[in-house]
Design a protein around this motif. Structure first.
Motif, short mmCIF file in Angstrom:
data_model
loop_
_atom_site.label_atom_id
_atom_site.label_comp_id
_atom_site.label_asym_id
_atom_site.label_seq_id
_atom_site.Cartn_x
_atom_site.Cartn_y
_atom_site.Cartn_z
N THR A 159 40.77 13.47 -17.99
CA THR A 159 40.64 14.07 -19.32
C THR A 159 39.24 13.82 -19.86
O THR A 159 38.69 12.73 -19.73
CB THR A 159 41.69 13.43 -20.26
N TYR A 184 36.90 13.49 -23.18
CA TYR A 184 37.08 13.07 -24.57
C TYR A 184 35.84 13.42 -25.39
O TYR A 184 34.71 13.26 -24.92
CB TYR A 184 37.27 11.56 -24.67
N VAL A 194 36.29 5.33 -23.93
CA VAL A 194 37.02 5.79 -25.12
C VAL A 194 36.44 5.15 -26.38
O VAL A 194 36.23 5.82 -27.39
CB VAL A 194 38.52 5.48 -24.98
N TYR A 211 34.96 10.64 -20.08
CA TYR A 211 36.14 11.06 -19.31
C TYR A 211 36.91 9.85 -18.82
O TYR A 211 36.39 8.74 -18.76
CB TYR A 211 35.73 11.94 -18.13
N ALA A 266 44.42 10.18 -18.52
CA ALA A 266 45.10 10.72 -19.69
C ALA A 266 45.71 9.64 -20.57
O ALA A 266 45.80 9.78 -21.78
CB ALA A 266 46.18 11.71 -19.25
N ALA A 303 43.68 8.25 -23.73
CA ALA A 303 43.17 9.17 -24.75
C ALA A 303 43.76 8.86 -26.13
O ALA A 303 44.64 9.54 -26.63
CB ALA A 303 43.48 10.61 -24.36
N LYS A 359 39.44 12.94 -29.30
CA LYS A 359 40.05 14.26 -29.09
C LYS A 359 39.95 14.65 -27.63
O LYS A 359 38.89 14.50 -27.01
CB LYS A 359 39.36 15.31 -29.97
N GLU A 360 41.05 15.13 -27.09
CA GLU A 360 41.05 15.62 -25.71
C GLU A 360 40.52 17.05 -25.68
O GLU A 360 40.90 17.88 -26.49
CB GLU A 360 42.46 15.60 -25.14
N LYS A 411 40.40 20.64 -24.02
CA LYS A 411 41.14 21.53 -23.12
C LYS A 411 40.15 22.17 -22.15
O LYS A 411 38.96 22.29 -22.43
CB LYS A 411 41.87 22.62 -23.92
N PRO A 442 45.55 18.82 -21.12
CA PRO A 442 46.03 17.84 -20.15
C PRO A 442 47.39 17.27 -20.58
O PRO A 442 47.55 16.06 -20.78
CB PRO A 442 44.93 16.77 -20.17
#
Length: 273
Positions: A108, A110, A185, A197, A200, A203, A207-208, A210, A220
């Motif tokens: 994912t 971020y 993060v 990154y 998942a 997170a 904000k993830e 898309k 994700p």
């Protein structure tokens, strides 16, 4: 990250500095998987006090090197073993090893919660991480330089992104390398122009992003990762030198059991069964 911050202390119960205690099953590797490995170990040891487990991180490459060197019983890896690693294992132990998928994940990307960018194509992400795209306005964001965060090269997630997103090319030299997903993060949560990154499950507080594919923006989500629709879905692995037996088999059987796969969901990843 509250759940993970609280559980990091668990490693103190599961690991001692230096060499493992006699009779202790050692599990080492992926920082993406270390919290999951600790949770599995905690639950298994509650039910079986005679089993002793030491679970530590360091990165997928570190875990696989330890497996090849004979200093860990199980390697945690968020990427498949490389051919060169398999050859080293075969040369030293005359075995090609055992690969066991134990969970599913989606790498994912971020961004800061205030960032208006909600979705990016894989080509745009590639451009950012190669350094070809350096300002958010180039991808529909504010006129501000992109602050790129990455993992260290021993990380399986680093290798996965390099192989599957960057087509083997090197990351931009301006990328700031951080020692774990939690650090990525944390950095993105404080830097409004940042991007990073990881797995998942981490997170939280950001904000993830898309991934845009045609007219669709693919999140994700559990459904998309389990089905493989999310483009950067992947398996998470255990690697062993030989067919599991004894405490190693008990640990793997628990991880793959309905109870163990429920732990996968609680941690924030996705079952393989």
């Amino acid at each position: 990250m509250k759940t993970f911050i609280a559980s990091v202390a668990a490693v103190l119960l599961l690991a001692l500095p230096g060499a493992a205690r006699a009779g202790t099953l050692t599990v080492k590797g992926s920082d993406t998987m270390v919290i999951l490995g600790q949770r599995w170990a905690e639950e298994l040891m509650k039910k079986n006090p005679h089993i002793k487990l030491q679970v530590t991180g360091g990165g997928s490459g570190v875990g696989l090197s330890a497996l090849i060197n004979g200093t860990t019983d199980i390697a945690l890896s968020s990427r498949p073993m490389k051919d060169a690693e398999g050859e080293k294992l075969r040369t030293r132990f005359n075995t090609t090893g055992q690969e066991i998928a134990v969970a599913r994940d989606g790498v994912t990307f971020y961004v800061h919660e205030s960032n208006p960018v909600d979705a990016l194509t894989q080509e745009q992400l590639k451009g950012i991480y190669l350094g070809d795209i350096a300002n958010w306005k180039e991808v529909g964001g504010p006129d501000a330089p992109i602050v790129v965060y990455s993992r260290e090269n021993s990380s399986g997630t680093y290798v996965f992104v390099k192989d599957n997103l960057l087509d083997g090319e090197d990351y931009t030299s301006s990328a700031q390398t951080l020692p774990g997903t939690a650090a990525v993060v944390n950095a993105v949560s404080k830097e409004k122009n940042g991007i990073g990154y990881g797995g998942a499950a981490y997170a939280k507080g950001i904000k993830e992003v898309k991934i845009k594919k045609g007219n669709e923006a693919i999140a994700p989500s559990a459904e998309n990762i389990k089905s493989g629709k999310y483009p950067l879905a992947r398996d998470l692995y255990f690697y062993l030198r030989n067919k599991p037996a004894g405490d190693a088999k008990a640990f793997i059987d628990f991880a793959l059991s309905p109870e163990g796969q429920a732990v996968v969901t609680k941690v924030g990843y996705f079952p393989v069964k």
